[in-house]
Structures are given as structure tokens and as C-alpha cells.
Write a protein that holds these residues in place. Sequence first.
Motif, PDB file in Angstrom:
ATOM      1  N   MET A   1     -50.764  86.941 -91.729  1.00  0.00           N
ATOM      2  CA  MET A   1     -52.135  86.499 -91.956  1.00  0.00           C
ATOM      3  C   MET A   1     -52.146  85.329 -92.940  1.00  0.00           C
ATOM      4  N   THR A   2     -52.939  84.345 -92.631  1.00  0.00           N
ATOM      5  CA  THR A   2     -53.055  83.205 -93.535  1.00  0.00           C
ATOM      6  C   THR A   2     -54.207  83.441 -94.501  1.00  0.00           C
ATOM      7  N   MET A  60     -47.290  95.072-107.874  1.00  0.00           N
ATOM      8  CA  MET A  60     -47.530  94.228-106.703  1.00  0.00           C
ATOM      9  C   MET A  60     -46.236  93.771-106.071  1.00  0.00           C
ATOM     10  N   LEU A  61     -46.331  93.469-104.796  1.00  0.00           N
ATOM     11  CA  LEU A  61     -45.201  92.935-104.048  1.00  0.00           C
ATOM     12  C   LEU A  61     -45.605  91.595-103.464  1.00  0.00           C
ATOM     13  N   THR A  62     -44.686  90.663-103.464  1.00  0.00           N
ATOM     14  CA  THR A  62     -44.947  89.368-102.832  1.00  0.00           C
ATOM     15  C   THR A  62     -44.836  89.561-101.330  1.00  0.00           C
ATOM     16  N   VAL A  63     -45.900  89.236-100.601  1.00  0.00           N
ATOM     17  CA  VAL A  63     -45.842  89.406 -99.147  1.00  0.00           C
ATOM     18  C   VAL A  63     -45.674  88.069 -98.430  1.00  0.00           C
ATOM     19  N   SER A  64     -46.177  86.981 -99.025  1.00  0.00           N
ATOM     20  CA  SER A  64     -45.947  85.679 -98.385  1.00  0.00           C
ATOM     21  C   SER A  64     -45.980  84.550 -99.399  1.00  0.00           C
ATOM     22  N   MET A  65     -45.177  83.532 -99.105  1.00  0.00           N
ATOM     23  CA  MET A  65     -45.236  82.273 -99.857  1.00  0.00           C
ATOM     24  C   MET A  65     -45.492  81.210 -98.809  1.00  0.00           C
ATOM     25  N   LEU A  87     -57.222  82.154-105.695  1.00  0.00           N
ATOM     26  CA  LEU A  87     -58.015  81.612-104.584  1.00  0.00           C
ATOM     27  C   LEU A  87     -58.842  82.694-103.903  1.00  0.00           C
ATOM     28  N   ARG A  88     -58.284  83.898-103.829  1.00  0.00           N
ATOM     29  CA  ARG A  88     -58.977  84.950-103.091  1.00  0.00           C
ATOM     30  C   ARG A  88     -58.487  86.313-103.548  1.00  0.00           C
ATOM     31  N   ILE A  89     -59.431  87.239-103.697  1.00  0.00           N
ATOM     32  CA  ILE A  89     -59.043  88.632-103.928  1.00  0.00           C
ATOM     33  C   ILE A  89     -59.575  89.440-102.752  1.00  0.00           C
ATOM     34  N   GLY A  90     -58.671  90.029-101.982  1.00  0.00           N
ATOM     35  CA  GLY A  90     -59.071  90.863-100.853  1.00  0.00           C
ATOM     36  C   GLY A  90     -59.147  92.314-101.279  1.00  0.00           C
ATOM     37  N   THR A  91     -58.957  93.221-100.331  1.00  0.00           N
ATOM     38  CA  THR A  91     -59.006  94.646-100.673  1.00  0.00           C
ATOM     39  C   THR A  91     -57.753  95.044-101.447  1.00  0.00           C
ATOM     40  N   THR A  92     -56.603  94.744-100.853  1.00  0.00           N
ATOM     41  CA  THR A  92     -55.346  95.101-101.530  1.00  0.00           C
ATOM     42  C   THR A  92     -54.497  93.867-101.858  1.00  0.00           C
ATOM     43  N   SER A  93     -54.922  92.701-101.355  1.00  0.00           N
ATOM     44  CA  SER A  93     -54.105  91.501-101.554  1.00  0.00           C
ATOM     45  C   SER A  93     -54.820  90.474-102.432  1.00  0.00           C
ATOM     46  N   ILE A  94     -54.014  89.621-103.022  1.00  0.00           N
ATOM     47  CA  ILE A  94     -54.559  88.575-103.878  1.00  0.00           C
ATOM     48  C   ILE A  94     -53.773  87.289-103.606  1.00  0.00           C
ATOM     49  N   VAL A 119     -49.264  81.788-102.892  1.00  0.00           N
ATOM     50  CA  VAL A 119     -48.522  83.053-102.813  1.00  0.00           C
ATOM     51  C   VAL A 119     -49.504  84.211-102.648  1.00  0.00           C
ATOM     52  N   VAL A 120     -49.166  85.139-101.747  1.00  0.00           N
ATOM     53  CA  VAL A 120     -49.985  86.336-101.559  1.00  0.00           C
ATOM     54  C   VAL A 120     -49.198  87.550-102.058  1.00  0.00           C
ATOM     55  N   TYR A 121     -49.855  88.334-102.900  1.00  0.00           N
ATOM     56  CA  TYR A 121     -49.283  89.582-103.413  1.00  0.00           C
ATOM     57  C   TYR A 121     -50.104  90.746-102.881  1.00  0.00           C
ATOM     58  N   VAL A 122     -49.431  91.872-102.669  1.00  0.00           N
ATOM     59  CA  VAL A 122     -50.137  93.094-102.262  1.00  0.00           C
ATOM     60  C   VAL A 122     -49.978  94.122-103.376  1.00  0.00           C
ATOM     61  N   ASN A 123     -51.114  94.658-103.791  1.00  0.00           N
ATOM     62  CA  ASN A 123     -51.123  95.704-104.810  1.00  0.00           C
ATOM     63  C   ASN A 123     -50.682  97.009-104.152  1.00  0.00           C
ATOM     64  N   VAL A 124     -49.667  97.654-104.714  1.00  0.00           N
ATOM     65  CA  VAL A 124     -49.182  98.894-104.103  1.00  0.00           C
ATOM     66  C   VAL A 124     -49.219 100.037-105.111  1.00  0.00           C
ATOM     67  N   GLY A 125     -49.280 101.244-104.569  1.00  0.00           N
ATOM     68  CA  GLY A 125     -49.223 102.444-105.407  1.00  0.00           C
ATOM     69  C   GLY A 125     -47.778 102.832-105.654  1.00  0.00           C
ATOM     70  N   LYS A 129     -47.182 101.825-100.953  1.00  0.00           N
ATOM     71  CA  LYS A 129     -48.179 101.512 -99.915  1.00  0.00           C
ATOM     72  C   LYS A 129     -49.334 100.721-100.533  1.00  0.00           C
ATOM     73  N   PRO A 130     -49.951  99.830 -99.720  1.00  0.00           N
ATOM     74  CA  PRO A 130     -51.067  99.037-100.253  1.00  0.00           C
ATOM     75  C   PRO A 130     -52.180  99.919-100.795  1.00  0.00           C
ATOM     76  N   THR A 131     -52.700  99.524-101.939  1.00  0.00           N
ATOM     77  CA  THR A 131     -53.800 100.270-102.556  1.00  0.00           C
ATOM     78  C   THR A 131     -54.803  99.260-103.127  1.00  0.00           C
TER      79      THR A 131
HETATM   80  C1  LIG Z   1     -46.362  94.303 -98.856  1.00  0.00           C
HETATM   81  C2  LIG Z   1     -46.340  95.460 -97.855  1.00  0.00           C
HETATM   82  C3  LIG Z   1     -46.370  96.789 -98.624  1.00  0.00           C
HETATM   83  C4  LIG Z   1     -47.602  95.316 -97.005  1.00  0.00           C
HETATM   84  O1  LIG Z   1     -47.556  96.345 -96.046  1.00  0.00           O
HETATM   85  P1  LIG Z   1     -48.452  96.212 -94.721  1.00  0.00           P
HETATM   86  O2  LIG Z   1     -48.243  97.449 -93.931  1.00  0.00           O
HETATM   87  O3  LIG Z   1     -48.227  94.880 -94.082  1.00  0.00           O
HETATM   88  O4  LIG Z   1     -49.901  96.261 -95.321  1.00  0.00           O
HETATM   89  P2  LIG Z   1     -51.283  96.005 -94.591  1.00  0.00           P
HETATM   90  O5  LIG Z   1     -51.117  95.571 -93.178  1.00  0.00           O
HETATM   91  O6  LIG Z   1     -52.098  97.231 -94.877  1.00  0.00           O
HETATM   92  O7  LIG Z   1     -51.876  94.765 -95.398  1.00  0.00           O
HETATM   93  C5  LIG Z   1     -52.151  94.876 -96.782  1.00  0.00           C
HETATM   94  C6  LIG Z   1     -52.721  93.573 -97.257  1.00  0.00           C
HETATM   95  O8  LIG Z   1     -51.734  92.567 -97.185  1.00  0.00           O
HETATM   96  C7  LIG Z   1     -52.202  91.459 -96.415  1.00  0.00           C
HETATM   97  N1  LIG Z   1     -51.058  90.937 -95.689  1.00  0.00           N
HETATM   98  C8  LIG Z   1     -50.172  91.621 -94.926  1.00  0.00           C
HETATM   99  N2  LIG Z   1     -49.247  90.788 -94.423  1.00  0.00           N
HETATM  100  C9  LIG Z   1     -49.557  89.542 -94.884  1.00  0.00           C
HETATM  101  C10 LIG Z   1     -48.971  88.243 -94.723  1.00  0.00           C
HETATM  102  N3  LIG Z   1     -47.898  88.055 -93.983  1.00  0.00           N
HETATM  103  N4  LIG Z   1     -49.562  87.204 -95.348  1.00  0.00           N
HETATM  104  C11 LIG Z   1     -50.654  87.357 -96.109  1.00  0.00           C
HETATM  105  N5  LIG Z   1     -51.256  88.577 -96.308  1.00  0.00           N
HETATM  106  C12 LIG Z   1     -50.707  89.642 -95.695  1.00  0.00           C
HETATM  107  C13 LIG Z   1     -53.253  92.058 -95.500  1.00  0.00           C
HETATM  108  O9  LIG Z   1     -54.160  91.071 -95.071  1.00  0.00           O
HETATM  109  C14 LIG Z   1     -53.894  93.059 -96.428  1.00  0.00           C
HETATM  110  O10 LIG Z   1     -54.788  92.410 -97.328  1.00  0.00           O
HETATM  111  P3  LIG Z   1     -56.244  92.996 -97.736  1.00  0.00           P
HETATM  112  O11 LIG Z   1     -56.087  94.467 -98.038  1.00  0.00           O
HETATM  113  O12 LIG Z   1     -56.655  92.236 -98.966  1.00  0.00           O
HETATM  114  O13 LIG Z   1     -57.123  92.750 -96.567  1.00  0.00           O
HETATM  115  C15 LIG Z   1     -45.072  95.410 -96.926  1.00  0.00           C
HETATM  116  O14 LIG Z   1     -45.198  94.314 -96.032  1.00  0.00           O
HETATM  117  C16 LIG Z   1     -43.817  95.251 -97.734  1.00  0.00           C
HETATM  118  O15 LIG Z   1     -43.365  96.205 -98.374  1.00  0.00           O
HETATM  119  N6  LIG Z   1     -43.215  94.043 -97.704  1.00  0.00           N
HETATM  120  C17 LIG Z   1     -42.048  93.757 -98.566  1.00  0.00           C
HETATM  121  C18 LIG Z   1     -42.549  93.188 -99.909  1.00  0.00           C
HETATM  122  C19 LIG Z   1     -41.400  92.870-100.839  1.00  0.00           C
HETATM  123  O16 LIG Z   1     -40.451  93.616-100.942  1.00  0.00           O
HETATM  124  N7  LIG Z   1     -41.518  91.721-101.512  1.00  0.00           N
HETATM  125  C20 LIG Z   1     -40.469  91.225-102.367  1.00  0.00           C
HETATM  126  C21 LIG Z   1     -39.609  90.318-101.576  1.00  0.00           C
HETATM  127  S1  LIG Z   1     -37.978  90.282-102.200  1.00  0.00           S
END
Ligand SMILES: CC(C)(COP(=O)(O)OP(=O)(O)OC[C@H]1O[C@@H](n2cnc3c(N)ncnc32)[C@H](O)[C@@H]1OP(=O)(O)O)[C@@H](O)C(=O)NCCC(=O)NCCS
Length: 142
Positions: A1-2, A60-65, A87-94, A119-125, A129-131
Motif C-alpha cells: 500500500m502506498t 513498531m516495525l518498519t513495513v516500507s521505505m 505525513l499520516r497516522i492511520g489505524t495501526t500505521s504511521i 517510511v511507514v511503520y506499523v505499531n505492533v503488540g 501483530k498490528p495494534t
Molecule cells: C508489519 C507487519 C506486522 C504488518 O502485518 P500485516 O499483516 O501486513 O498487517 P495489516 O495488513 O493488518 O496492515 C497493518 C497496517 O500496515 C499497513 N501496511 C501493510 N503493508 C504495507 C506496505 N507495504 N506499505 C505501507 N503500509 C502497509 C496497512 O495499510 C495497515 O495500516 P493501517 O492500520 O493504518 O490502515 C508485517 O508485515 C511484518 O511483520 N513485517 C516485517 C516487519 C519487520 O520485520 N521490519 C523490520 C525489517 S528488518
Amino acid sequence: MTAEPRDSESPQPRWNEPAIRVLMMPRDTNAHGTIFGGVILSYIDQAGAIEARRQGSRLMLTVSMDKIVFHEPVFVGDLVSFWTETLRIGTTSITIKVVCEVIRGADPQKKVMVTEAQVVYVNVGDDGKPTPIKRRANAYSA
Ligand SMILES: CC(C)(COP(=O)(O)OP(=O)(O)OC[C@H]1O[C@@H](n2cnc3c(N)ncnc32)[C@H](O)[C@@H]1OP(=O)(O)O)[C@@H](O)C(=O)NCCC(=O)NCCS
């Protein structure tokens, strides 16, 4: 997701100091003698994570750069500042924008914008898992 453009509900404080400042060392160079891009990316990741903490994210975990642009090389001895903006705070992502600016040489007024990224980070528990992010009413300096 962008990442979407700025969410109108998102707090967007502009800090008067960078998240990180780093002096580049010879150990950080590539085969050309300039600073290795991966070193800059690592600091970008850290700077964005600091901004995410300021906004309320805890674990948090980095999900995309994304949108990474190396505009100019970075040299040994450059003082690099990593500026951040939410830029944006979503439900679990920033989504955080990080801009890298260099002070080069003796003149502190002489600044060069060298790199930017989103950079997008996902807040996890604790279960990884995303929280949902608990937004801070008043974001603070981490
Ligand atoms: C981060 C992680 C827990 C997300 O799990 P997931 O099952 O994809 O989670 P979801 O589909 O429920 O999405 C959670 C949020 O992340 C966002 N997201 C998921 N994939 C994304 C991507 N590729 N780009 C941007 N945002 C993304 C979703 O839009 C959602 O945001 P929102 O809640 O604000 O709407 C999982 O992908 C993971 O563990 N990745 C590895 C992270 C890591 O180890 N990072 C360090 C790298 S060394």
C-alpha cells in the motif's frame, strides 16, 4: 500500500531540531570514498522511528521505505541532520517523511539537502501483530 497524502486529522508538529544528527566517519564509506547509501538509510529508519514515538507509537516495525532519493553525495566530515515530519497516522500505521540535510565545511549556514525518503511503520503488540496507535494529545520530544 502506498501512503496517502496528509490526513487532515493527523497532528503535524514541525520540530525545531532534527531527530538525529550524525558526523560521518571514514568507516561509513563505499568503494568511491563517499558515504554508503545503506548507512544513510539506517539513520533514516532510526529518525523516522523517533518521530513515530513522538506521535504515540511504542513498539513498531518498519513495513516500507519509499520515495528514497539520493540527491547529492555525502562526504566524510559532513554533519548530517535527519529532519522528520509526520505525513499520516492511520489505524495501526504511521507514515513519516525524513529529509537529510548536510552542513559541509566551516560555514554552518552552508546547508545541502542530500537525501529524502518516506517510511511507514506499523505499531505492533507484544505478539508482533498490528495494534491501533494511541495518539498523543501533545506529541513530545522522544
Ligand atoms: C508489519 C507487519 C506486522 C504488518 O502485518 P500485516 O499483516 O501486513 O498487517 P495489516 O495488513 O493488518 O496492515 C497493518 C497496517 O500496515 C499497513 N501496511 C501493510 N503493508 C504495507 C506496505 N507495504 N506499505 C505501507 N503500509 C502497509 C496497512 O495499510 C495497515 O495500516 P493501517 O492500520 O493504518 O490502515 C508485517 O508485515 C511484518 O511483520 N513485517 C516485517 C516487519 C519487520 O520485520 N521490519 C523490520 C525489517 S528488518
